[in-house]
Design an enzyme around this catalytic site. Structure first.
Site, PDB file in Angstrom:
ATOM      1  CG  ASP A 116      -2.004   1.048   1.173  1.00  0.00           C
ATOM      2  OD1 ASP A 116      -1.823   2.067   0.464  1.00  0.00           O
ATOM      3  OD2 ASP A 116      -3.034   0.868   1.838  1.00  0.00           O
ATOM      4  NE  ARG A 118      -4.454   3.317  -0.002  1.00  0.00           N
ATOM      5  CZ  ARG A 118      -5.580   2.711   0.379  1.00  0.00           C
ATOM      6  NH1 ARG A 118      -6.743   3.247   0.047  1.00  0.00           N
ATOM      7  NH2 ARG A 118      -5.547   1.600   1.084  1.00  0.00           N
TER       8      ARG A 118
END
Length: 200
Positions: free
Chosen positions: A126, A128
Site C-alpha cells: 500500500d 498511499r
C-alpha cells in the site's frame, strides 16, 4: 496551502439516491495531486470523514473485483446525514496507479493475492500517504473527526499528522464471489476490520 475554489455539485447515483456536494479544490498540496473535498450534510464540530482513494474500475464502471463503488455510495449517504467530508484522493490502486493496478489484476488471475501481486510488480503493499488529506482537513478547519473506514492505517496516519480521530466508524462489508479473496487478504494481511459472510 489554500482553498483554490468551492463549487456546488448536485449528484444522483444509479440507484436514484441524490445528494448535493460542496466541492473544494486546493492549491499547494504536498503531493501536487488534484484531490477533492466534498462536503455533505449539516455543519458539525466533529464531522464524519471518509478518505476514499480513487478507483476508476469500481467507482465508475462498477467493477465487482473490489468494494470501492459500494463504499463510496454508502459514504455519501452516511455523511449527508451526519455532516462531514468525503476526501476523494487521487491514489488509484492503493497508490500504484491505474495501469499497474490492472497489471496486478492479471497476476491475481494467475493466483496471487492483491498484495503478492503488487510485490511481484516491485511495488509496495500500500503506497498511499495521507499527508495531503491532513493538509486539506486543516485548511477546512477540521482538527477532530470521526473516520469512516475499515483500514487501520488511515487513522494511524491522520493521527501522526496531528488530526484527532475521535472515533473510527466501520463501513459496510460488500463481499461477493468476485471479491471475497481480495477482502480476505485485506483482513488477514493489513488488519482491515472486515467480518466476511462468505468463506474465502
Amino acid at each position: 496551502m489554500s482553498v483554490r475554489t468551492t463549487v456546488t455539485v448536485p449528484m444522483r447515483f444509479p440507484d436514484g439516491f441524490a445528494a448535493t456536494a460542496r466541492v473544494t479544490t486546493f492549491s499547494g498540496l504536498v503531493d501536487g495531486r488534484e484531490h477533492l473535498a466534498l462536503a455533505f450534510g449539516p455543519e458539525t464540530t466533529t464531522p464524519l470523514v471518509r478518505m476514499h482513494s480513487e478507483c476508476l474500475t469500481g467507482d465508475v464502471f462498477g467493477s465487482e473485483r473490489c468494494d470501492c463503488g459500494p463504499q463510496l455510495r454508502e459514504a455519501v449517504e452516511r455523511i449527508s446525514v451526519a455532516g462531514g467530508y468525503l476526501l476523494y484522493l487521487r491514489q488509484e490502486g492503493r497508490g500504484i496507479g491505474l495501469y499497474a493496478k490492472l497489471d496486478a489484476y492479471a497476476l491475481q488471475e494467475a493466483g496471487l493475492d492483491t498484495y503478492a501481486a503488487n510485490r511481484a510488480l516491485g511495488r509496495g503493499d500500500d503506497e498511499r500517504d495521507y499527508a495531503a488529506a491532513a493538509q486539506m482537513l486543516r485548511v477546512l478547519g477540521v482538527t477532530s473527526l470521526d473516520l469512516l473506514t475499515n483500514n487501520p492505517d488511515k487513522s494511524r496516519q491522520l493521527r501522526s499528522h496531528g488530526i484527532e480521530v475521535r472515533d473510527v466508524v466501520p463501513t459496510g462489508v460488500y463481499a461477493s464471489a468476485a471479491n471475497v479473496r481480495y477482502l480476505a487478504a485485506k483482513a488477514a494481511q493489513t488488519g482491515h476490520t472486515l467480518s466476511l459472510p462468505i468463506a474465502g
